[in-house]
Design a protein around this motif. Sequence first.
Motif, PDB file in Angstrom:
ATOM      1  N   TYR A 112      36.841 -37.178 -11.434  1.00 53.68           N
ATOM      2  CA  TYR A 112      35.601 -36.631 -11.358  1.00 53.68           C
ATOM      3  C   TYR A 112      35.293 -35.267 -12.469  1.00 53.68           C
ATOM      4  O   TYR A 112      33.910 -35.808 -14.023  1.00 53.68           O
ATOM      5  N   THR A 113      35.850 -34.817 -12.877  1.00 48.12           N
ATOM      6  CA  THR A 113      35.640 -34.408 -14.202  1.00 48.12           C
ATOM      7  C   THR A 113      36.309 -34.456 -15.620  1.00 48.12           C
ATOM      8  O   THR A 113      35.127 -35.079 -16.635  1.00 48.12           O
ATOM      9  N   GLY A 114      37.006 -35.375 -15.803  1.00 47.17           N
ATOM     10  CA  GLY A 114      38.041 -36.150 -16.573  1.00 47.17           C
ATOM     11  C   GLY A 114      36.207 -37.612 -17.137  1.00 47.17           C
ATOM     12  O   GLY A 114      36.575 -37.501 -18.187  1.00 47.17           O
ATOM     13  N   ALA A 115      36.402 -38.263 -15.789  1.00 51.98           N
ATOM     14  CA  ALA A 115      34.906 -38.516 -16.225  1.00 51.98           C
ATOM     15  C   ALA A 115      34.289 -38.059 -17.054  1.00 51.98           C
ATOM     16  O   ALA A 115      33.023 -38.601 -17.619  1.00 51.98           O
ATOM     17  N   ARG A 116      33.436 -37.387 -15.906  1.00 50.76           N
ATOM     18  CA  ARG A 116      31.911 -36.667 -16.985  1.00 50.76           C
ATOM     19  C   ARG A 116      32.330 -36.307 -18.088  1.00 50.76           C
ATOM     20  O   ARG A 116      31.379 -36.358 -19.354  1.00 50.76           O
ATOM     21  N   ILE A 117      33.745 -35.454 -18.599  1.00 51.23           N
ATOM     22  CA  ILE A 117      34.655 -35.371 -19.640  1.00 51.23           C
ATOM     23  C   ILE A 117      33.499 -36.790 -21.319  1.00 51.23           C
ATOM     24  O   ILE A 117      33.498 -36.864 -22.018  1.00 51.23           O
ATOM     25  N   MET A 118      34.740 -37.958 -20.550  1.00 52.70           N
ATOM     26  CA  MET A 118      34.169 -39.059 -21.291  1.00 52.70           C
ATOM     27  C   MET A 118      32.869 -39.596 -21.084  1.00 52.70           C
ATOM     28  O   MET A 118      32.755 -39.702 -22.138  1.00 52.70           O
ATOM     29  N   HIS A 119      32.520 -39.191 -20.506  1.00 51.97           N
ATOM     30  CA  HIS A 119      31.051 -39.771 -20.201  1.00 51.97           C
ATOM     31  C   HIS A 119      30.015 -39.068 -21.801  1.00 51.97           C
ATOM     32  O   HIS A 119      29.506 -38.898 -22.560  1.00 51.97           O
ATOM     33  N   THR A 120      30.347 -37.527 -21.773  1.00 49.61           N
ATOM     34  CA  THR A 120      29.773 -37.265 -22.776  1.00 49.61           C
ATOM     35  C   THR A 120      30.203 -37.572 -23.964  1.00 49.61           C
ATOM     36  O   THR A 120      29.659 -37.437 -25.106  1.00 49.61           O
ATOM     37  N   ILE A 121      31.655 -37.699 -24.254  1.00 57.07           N
ATOM     38  CA  ILE A 121      32.454 -37.701 -25.336  1.00 57.07           C
ATOM     39  C   ILE A 121      31.551 -39.442 -25.624  1.00 57.07           C
ATOM     40  O   ILE A 121      31.301 -39.643 -27.274  1.00 57.07           O
ATOM     41  N   VAL A 122      31.933 -40.092 -24.853  1.00 50.07           N
ATOM     42  CA  VAL A 122      31.059 -41.754 -25.056  1.00 50.07           C
ATOM     43  C   VAL A 122      28.769 -41.748 -25.380  1.00 50.07           C
ATOM     44  O   VAL A 122      29.520 -42.898 -26.297  1.00 50.07           O
ATOM     45  N   TYR A 123      28.797 -40.547 -24.598  1.00 52.01           N
ATOM     46  CA  TYR A 123      26.734 -40.504 -24.954  1.00 52.01           C
ATOM     47  C   TYR A 123      26.395 -40.002 -26.395  1.00 52.01           C
ATOM     48  O   TYR A 123      26.304 -40.601 -26.782  1.00 52.01           O
ATOM     49  N   ALA A 124      27.614 -38.618 -26.129  1.00 53.57           N
ATOM     50  CA  ALA A 124      26.770 -37.773 -27.566  1.00 53.57           C
ATOM     51  C   ALA A 124      27.909 -37.338 -28.484  1.00 53.57           C
ATOM     52  O   ALA A 124      27.589 -36.492 -30.016  1.00 53.57           O
ATOM     53  N   VAL A 125      29.267 -37.582 -28.198  1.00 51.67           N
ATOM     54  CA  VAL A 125      30.443 -37.101 -29.668  1.00 51.67           C
ATOM     55  C   VAL A 125      30.358 -38.430 -30.227  1.00 51.67           C
ATOM     56  O   VAL A 125      30.409 -38.653 -31.838  1.00 51.67           O
ATOM     57  N   VAL A 126      30.832 -39.182 -29.513  1.00 53.82           N
ATOM     58  CA  VAL A 126      31.574 -40.958 -30.199  1.00 53.82           C
ATOM     59  C   VAL A 126      30.829 -41.857 -29.838  1.00 53.82           C
ATOM     60  O   VAL A 126      31.095 -42.579 -28.782  1.00 53.82           O
ATOM     61  N   PRO A 127      29.329 -42.013 -29.806  1.00 58.79           N
ATOM     62  CA  PRO A 127      28.615 -43.067 -29.338  1.00 58.79           C
ATOM     63  C   PRO A 127      29.669 -44.617 -29.201  1.00 58.79           C
ATOM     64  O   PRO A 127      29.718 -44.898 -29.944  1.00 58.79           O
ATOM     65  N   LEU A 128      29.460 -45.342 -28.015  1.00 63.08           N
ATOM     66  CA  LEU A 128      30.797 -46.482 -28.208  1.00 63.08           C
ATOM     67  C   LEU A 128      29.511 -47.188 -27.043  1.00 63.08           C
ATOM     68  O   LEU A 128      28.730 -46.654 -26.181  1.00 63.08           O
ATOM     69  N   PRO A 129      29.974 -48.268 -27.602  1.00 63.72           N
ATOM     70  CA  PRO A 129      28.579 -49.977 -26.718  1.00 63.72           C
ATOM     71  C   PRO A 129      29.118 -49.778 -25.419  1.00 63.72           C
ATOM     72  O   PRO A 129      29.626 -49.022 -24.775  1.00 63.72           O
ATOM     73  N   GLN A 130      28.194 -50.058 -24.643  1.00 66.66           N
ATOM     74  CA  GLN A 130      28.700 -50.292 -23.068  1.00 66.66           C
ATOM     75  C   GLN A 130      29.147 -51.385 -23.126  1.00 66.66           C
ATOM     76  O   GLN A 130      30.082 -52.102 -23.789  1.00 66.66           O
ATOM     77  N   ALA A 134      28.421 -46.636 -19.009  1.00 63.43           N
ATOM     78  CA  ALA A 134      28.258 -47.402 -17.419  1.00 63.43           C
ATOM     79  C   ALA A 134      29.283 -46.613 -16.625  1.00 63.43           C
ATOM     80  O   ALA A 134      29.627 -46.423 -15.475  1.00 63.43           O
ATOM     81  N   ILE A 135      30.912 -47.303 -17.048  1.00 64.36           N
ATOM     82  CA  ILE A 135      32.337 -46.766 -16.491  1.00 64.36           C
ATOM     83  C   ILE A 135      32.351 -45.978 -16.400  1.00 64.36           C
ATOM     84  O   ILE A 135      32.575 -44.696 -14.980  1.00 64.36           O
ATOM     85  N   ALA A 136      32.044 -44.640 -17.226  1.00 63.05           N
ATOM     86  CA  ALA A 136      32.183 -43.061 -17.205  1.00 63.05           C
ATOM     87  C   ALA A 136      31.445 -43.141 -15.974  1.00 63.05           C
ATOM     88  O   ALA A 136      32.104 -41.767 -15.107  1.00 63.05           O
ATOM     89  N   TRP A 137      29.950 -42.823 -15.985  1.00 59.63           N
ATOM     90  CA  TRP A 137      29.442 -42.691 -15.069  1.00 59.63           C
ATOM     91  C   TRP A 137      29.497 -43.085 -13.273  1.00 59.63           C
ATOM     92  O   TRP A 137      29.607 -42.078 -12.444  1.00 59.63           O
TER      93      TRP A 137
END
Length: 156
Positions: A112-130, A134-137
């Motif tokens: 869970y913690t890893g998924a939330r960290i990844m969610h922030t990274i791919v959303y706000a730090v290094v935006p990646l395409p879908q 969605a997977i991290a969430w």
Amino acid sequence: MSAAGSPQQHAWSTANPVFTAYVFYSCVLVLKMLATTLLVVRQRHTKKVFMNPEDKLDKNSKVLPGGDPDVERPRRAHLNDLENIPAFWVAGLLYCLTNPAPALALNLFRAYTGARIMHTIVYAVVPLPQPSRAIAWAVGYGITIYMAVTTVMHFA
């Protein structure tokens, strides 16, 4: 087993490895949320874009009530945290009362913690395409549902 020796009696004890893992990963999530707040602040100051006139730093600062896209991205990531992490905290804490296998609980908390960290990274730090975000969430969402359903079934 007597009430004094029941697993529920000691579920929220530092002697319980499930509870100590829950506490550790909950605090990691607190720090992650605070770091996400700092991403928003950094973007506001870098872009000199604020929501309120009194927040302007100098005459070059702008007030954009609708927001700036570079500020809004980490802000939305933070809002997503506020929508999802409190549910994990409640479900995880109550899940500790079910006397789960320590290895399973630890891996759920880690994932869970890893998924939330990844969610922030791919959303706000290094935006990646879908579907990266969605997977991290979905990983975190699924874990929260699993813990909540397991707890409901345990106490039903």
